[in-house]
Scaffold this motif. Structure first.
Motif, PDB file in Angstrom:
ATOM      1  N   SER A   1       0.837  -1.211   0.000  1.00 40.84           N
ATOM      2  CA  SER A   1       0.000   0.000   0.000  1.00 40.84           C
ATOM      3  C   SER A   1       0.866   1.253   0.000  1.00 40.84           C
TER       4      SER A   1
ATOM      5  N   ASN B   1      -3.343   4.978   3.860  1.00 42.47           N
ATOM      6  CA  ASN B   1      -4.420   3.999   3.907  1.00 42.47           C
ATOM      7  C   ASN B   1      -3.884   2.633   3.517  1.00 42.47           C
TER       8      ASN B   1
ATOM      9  N   PRO C   1     -10.513  -1.192   1.781  1.00 41.70           N
ATOM     10  CA  PRO C   1      -9.745  -0.666   2.913  1.00 41.70           C
ATOM     11  C   PRO C   1      -9.547  -1.709   4.016  1.00 41.70           C
TER      12      PRO C   1
ATOM     13  N   ALA D   1      -4.923  -0.470   1.754  1.00 39.32           N
ATOM     14  CA  ALA D   1      -5.959  -0.964   0.842  1.00 39.32           C
ATOM     15  C   ALA D   1      -5.334  -2.013  -0.056  1.00 39.32           C
TER      16      ALA D   1
END
Length: 154
Positions: free
Chosen positions: A21, A135, A143, A137
Motif C-alpha cells: 500500500s 491507507n 480498505p 488498501a
C-alpha cells in the motif's frame, strides 16, 4: 519490552499490505528491496530504522502491528500494543489533531510530513516527526486500515 520478532502473531498478508500500500500510494518503497519470502519481510519490517505501526478498520481502530522501534517508544510488548486502540497513542489534547490527520489520509490516500506528540505506556511523552500516514488498501481498493512510519525525536 519485546525480545523477539512476533512471527507467530503477525499475519504475513498484513505485512505485505503495509509495504504494498505504501508503494502504491507514495510511489516510494517503504523498505530497501527485501530478498526472500515472508520471513525476510517480517525481519526487515521488525528491524527497520523507523517506527512502523498499523491499525485496522474497527469502529475504534486497534493496532495490529508495531515494529521493534515502535514498541520500544510506546514501552509495550507486542501483545499489549496489538490490543491498544490507536487513538490512545496520542495524549488527549492531541487527539483532535490526530482525528483531522486521519480524515485527510482517508480522503487523499496518504499524508507526508506530519509531526505530533505521542504518549508511552509509562506516561512519557515523545515527539514523532517526518511521519507518513497512509491507507491500507488491497489491489481491489478494499480498505484494511491505516499505517504510519515515523522518526522519533528523543
Amino acid at each position: 519490552m519485546p525480545s523477539s520478532l512476533p512471527s507467530d502473531v503477525v499475519q504475513d498478508e498484513r505485512l505485505r499490505l503495509i509495504v504494498d500500500s505504501y508503494r502504491r500510494l507514495t510511489g516510494r518503497p517503504l523498505l530497501d528491496e527485501v530478498p526472500g519470502g515472508d520471513e525476510a519481510l517480517r525481519l526487515a519490517l521488525w528491524e527497520a530504522p523507523r517506527a512502523i505501526v498499523a491499525h485496522g478498520t474497527e469502529a475504534d481502530p486497534i493496532f495490529f502491528y508495531g515494529n521493534r522501534l515502535a514498541l520500544e517508544l510506546f514501552e509495550m510488548s507486542f501483545e499489549e500494543f496489538s490490543r491498544l486502540p490507536s487513538r490512545l497513542s496520542a495524549e488527549p489534547l492531541a487527539q483532535e489533531a490526530r482525528v483531522k490527520l486521519l480524515a485527510k489520509v482517508a480522503q487523499r490516500g496518504y499524508v507526508d510530513g506530519y509531526s505530533g506528540m505521542r504518549i508511552a505506556s509509562s506516561g512519557r511523552h515523545f515527539m514523532i516527526s517526518d511521519c507518513t500516514v497512509w491507507n491500507l488498501a488491497d489491489e481491489a481498493g478494499i480498505p484494511h486500515g491505516q499505517a504510519a512510519v515515523f522518526v522519533p525525536q528523543l
